[in-house]
Design a protein around this motif. Structure first.
Motif, PDB file in Angstrom:
ATOM      1  N   GLU A 184       0.822  -1.228   0.000  1.00 43.67           N
ATOM      2  CA  GLU A 184       0.000   0.000   0.000  1.00 43.67           C
ATOM      3  C   GLU A 184       0.851   1.271   0.000  1.00 43.67           C
ATOM      4  O   GLU A 184       0.330   2.381  -0.093  1.00 43.67           O
ATOM      5  N   ARG A 185       2.180   1.113   0.051  1.00 46.54           N
ATOM      6  CA  ARG A 185       3.069   2.283  -0.043  1.00 46.54           C
ATOM      7  C   ARG A 185       3.606   2.487  -1.468  1.00 46.54           C
ATOM      8  O   ARG A 185       4.480   3.321  -1.680  1.00 46.54           O
ATOM      9  N   LEU A 186       3.103   1.711  -2.426  1.00 49.82           N
ATOM     10  CA  LEU A 186       3.452   1.958  -3.830  1.00 49.82           C
ATOM     11  C   LEU A 186       2.676   3.181  -4.296  1.00 49.82           C
ATOM     12  O   LEU A 186       1.470   3.276  -4.082  1.00 49.82           O
ATOM     13  N   VAL A 187       3.369   4.128  -4.918  1.00 49.34           N
ATOM     14  CA  VAL A 187       2.676   5.324  -5.425  1.00 49.34           C
ATOM     15  C   VAL A 187       2.318   5.079  -6.889  1.00 49.34           C
ATOM     16  O   VAL A 187       3.194   4.771  -7.707  1.00 49.34           O
ATOM     17  N   GLY A 188       1.037   5.235  -7.220  1.00 50.09           N
ATOM     18  CA  GLY A 188       0.607   5.005  -8.607  1.00 50.09           C
ATOM     19  C   GLY A 188       0.729   3.534  -8.967  1.00 50.09           C
ATOM     20  O   GLY A 188       0.740   2.667  -8.091  1.00 50.09           O
ATOM     21  N   GLY A 189       0.867   3.266 -10.253  1.00 51.07           N
ATOM     22  CA  GLY A 189       0.932   1.871 -10.687  1.00 51.07           C
ATOM     23  C   GLY A 189       2.367   1.350 -10.687  1.00 51.07           C
ATOM     24  O   GLY A 189       3.309   2.135 -10.823  1.00 51.07           O
ATOM     25  N   GLU A 190       2.502   0.026 -10.525  1.00 54.47           N
ATOM     26  CA  GLU A 190       3.845  -0.560 -10.613  1.00 54.47           C
ATOM     27  C   GLU A 190       4.350  -0.358 -12.039  1.00 54.47           C
ATOM     28  O   GLU A 190       3.631  -0.618 -13.000  1.00 54.47           O
ATOM     29  N   GLY A 191       5.569   0.138 -12.169  1.00 53.69           N
ATOM     30  CA  GLY A 191       6.135   0.387 -13.506  1.00 53.69           C
ATOM     31  C   GLY A 191       5.850   1.780 -14.037  1.00 53.69           C
ATOM     32  O   GLY A 191       6.337   2.162 -15.105  1.00 53.69           O
ATOM     33  N   ASP A 192       5.080   2.571 -13.285  1.00 56.41           N
ATOM     34  CA  ASP A 192       4.744   3.930 -13.759  1.00 56.41           C
ATOM     35  C   ASP A 192       5.704   4.993 -13.225  1.00 56.41           C
ATOM     36  O   ASP A 192       5.467   6.199 -13.377  1.00 56.41           O
ATOM     37  N   GLY A 193       6.778   4.558 -12.557  1.00 57.75           N
ATOM     38  CA  GLY A 193       7.654   5.513 -11.864  1.00 57.75           C
ATOM     39  C   GLY A 193       8.240   6.582 -12.749  1.00 57.75           C
ATOM     40  O   GLY A 193       8.295   7.752 -12.372  1.00 57.75           O
ATOM     41  N   TRP A 194       8.656   6.219 -13.941  1.00 55.92           N
ATOM     42  CA  TRP A 194       9.343   7.202 -14.788  1.00 55.92           C
ATOM     43  C   TRP A 194       8.398   8.362 -15.153  1.00 55.92           C
ATOM     44  O   TRP A 194       8.749   9.543 -15.038  1.00 55.92           O
ATOM     45  N   GLY A 195       7.203   8.015 -15.579  1.00 55.14           N
ATOM     46  CA  GLY A 195       6.222   9.044 -15.951  1.00 55.14           C
ATOM     47  C   GLY A 195       5.913   9.945 -14.762  1.00 55.14           C
ATOM     48  O   GLY A 195       5.775  11.164 -14.899  1.00 55.14           O
TER      49      GLY A 195
END
Ligand SMILES: Cc1cc2nc3c(=O)[nH]c(=O)nc-3n(C[C@H](O)[C@H](O)[C@H](O)COP(=O)(O)OP(=O)(O)OC[C@H]3O[C@@H](n4cnc5c(N)ncnc54)[C@H](O)[C@@H]3O)c2cc1C
Length: 386
Positions: A234-245
């Motif tokens: 639940e500490r993932l921000v946004g979707g997994e793999g969306d970090g760069w955007g």
């Protein structure tokens, strides 16, 4: 037709009333001797100051009231931040959460994350850091190696971050990690795939925060060693793999504010005092040029604030403000040093103190938040030149 624009922006009338309120607050703080004006917002912080301004509604000002914000405009926030920076107030504790982490959670976070973190930020109780850079990855951020391995209920994170400002005093760090592999797209390796952002608890088991001293011998940034740190899903921000955007969407907030040209403001202010009513021609010439540049940068930066207010993402314009602003604030101490009338004194005075501090801090101003070469690459791409 120009591919970038800096439309003139007027501050709203309520902005001027707010400015008077902030100036009166600052005058009270200084009269009470609560802090002395500093020459680099990145090096001065005081949790009690952050809590006092939180009490006035000046942290998370633009956020919705339901998350503790004040529902005010970006332009009103601009007035507050430029007054604090111009005064050399110790804004460091809440700075990153207010400017970056909060807006990131508002945009990409879950409702539970917003409720958990935003009100505490606006109360000045929770501070954030940014865990992007690594020992071998600064400008080339997509090459980071910190890994988040899926485990039951979350991720296990291992790697090393570096230059993590205030990690020794913050509660959390928005940390960029690799959750997946790079991918081959149309015969090319896409390194921007597989990156994600996690809210890392800086007190969690496995996190070691080691000091790195800056040129002035101060402890602002750190090395962050992460050894199998558990981060719940639940500490993932946004979707997994969306970090760069997500990371690139923070850039307009990070790169365009008054902190990108006001870092050396104290030395400029003290130089005006030192030069006096009737400055010699070299001092008058330098002052005139610096004032004109400062004013132009402010108009450009305000224009970006206007675009953010309108819901736009002016990354190109923000890169231009940071490139020119960083060059300006880095030059100011050098220009002042070469023309200022110097006096021998037994005790350092405010001018000498501001100058000495600025000289030691200035080299970092064109590095933090993206180096000039990188910004110029972004600008060139935006202009269609590469
Ligand atoms: C005061 C300060 C605070 C900081 N706080 C944080 C923080 O809180 N969190 C965080 O994650 N990071 C932080 N940083 C790190 C900062 O983001 C990096 O220093 C910056 O991105 C540059 O990376 P680097 O130091 O690895 O240099 P490098 O990327 O190794 O660059 C070295 C030199 O090579 C040039 N260069 C690199 N690539 C190219 C290219 N493609 N084309 C042309 N020239 C190139 C650069 O411009 C630079 O001059 C901070 C830095 C400073 C100085």
């Amino acid at each position: 037709m120009s591919v970038f624009r800096f439309d003139p922006v007027e501050l709203p009338p309520e902005g001027e009333a707010l400015r008077a309120e902030v100036r009166a607050f600052i005058a009270d703080e200084l009269a009470a001797g609560r802090w002395t004006p500093n020459s680099d917002f990145g090096s001065h912080r005081a949790a009690d100051f952050s809590r006092r301004i939180a009490g006035r509604g000046w942290i998370g000002m633009t956020w919705p009231k339901k998350y503790g914000g004040a529902d005010r405009s970006f332009l009103e926030r601009y007035v507050v931040t430029e007054e604090f920076l111009a005064a050399g107030a110790p804004v460091g504790c809440h700075w990153i959460a207010d400017r970056q982490s909060g807006p990131l959670l508002l945009r990409f976070g879950t409702e539970a994350q917003r409720e958990a973190f935003l009100p505490a930020i606006t109360r000045g109780e929770v501070f954030f850091s940014i865990g992007m850079s690594e020992p071998d990855s600064g400008s080339d951020l997509a090459s980071i190696r910190t890994r988040a391995r899926p485990v039951c209920g979350g991720y296990e994170v291992t790697g090393t971050k570096v230059w993590t400002s205030y990690a020794h005093e913050s509660h959390y760090a928005i940390t960029l990690v690799r959750t997946g592999d790079t991918a081959e797209v149309d015969g090319k390796i896409d390194r921007h795939r597989g990156l994600s952002q996690l809210i890392l608890d800086l007190k969690a088991p496995g996190v070691s925060v080691r000091p790195i001293l800056n040129l002035a011998g101060e402890h602002d940034f750190n090395e962050l060693v992460l050894d199998r740190v558990f981060v719940p899903s639940e500490r993932l921000v946004g979707g997994e793999g969306d970090g760069w955007g997500q990371v690139t969407s923070e850039l307009a907030f990070e790169r365009s504010g008054p902190e990108r040209f006001l870092s050396s403001h104290q030395v400029l202010r003290q130089f005006v005092r030192r030069a006096g009513e009737d400055p010699d021609p070299r001092a008058a010439d330098a002052l005139g040029r610096m004032a004109a540049q400062l004013w132009t940068l402010r108009q450009m930066s305000l224009s970006v604030a206007g675009m953010l207010q309108a819901g736009e993402m002016p990354n190109l314009e923000a890169a231009i403000v940071k490139d020119l602003g960083g060059a300006f604030e880095r030059d100011v101490p050098e220009r002042v040093r070469s023309v200022a009338p110097r006096r021998r004194r037994a005790d350092p005075d405010p001018f000498e103190t501001a100058l000495a501090e600025s000289v030691l801090h200035a080299p970092s101003w064109t590095l933090r938040g993206g180096t000039r070469e990188i910004l110029r690459g972004i600008i060139a791409r935006g202009l269609g030149l590469r």
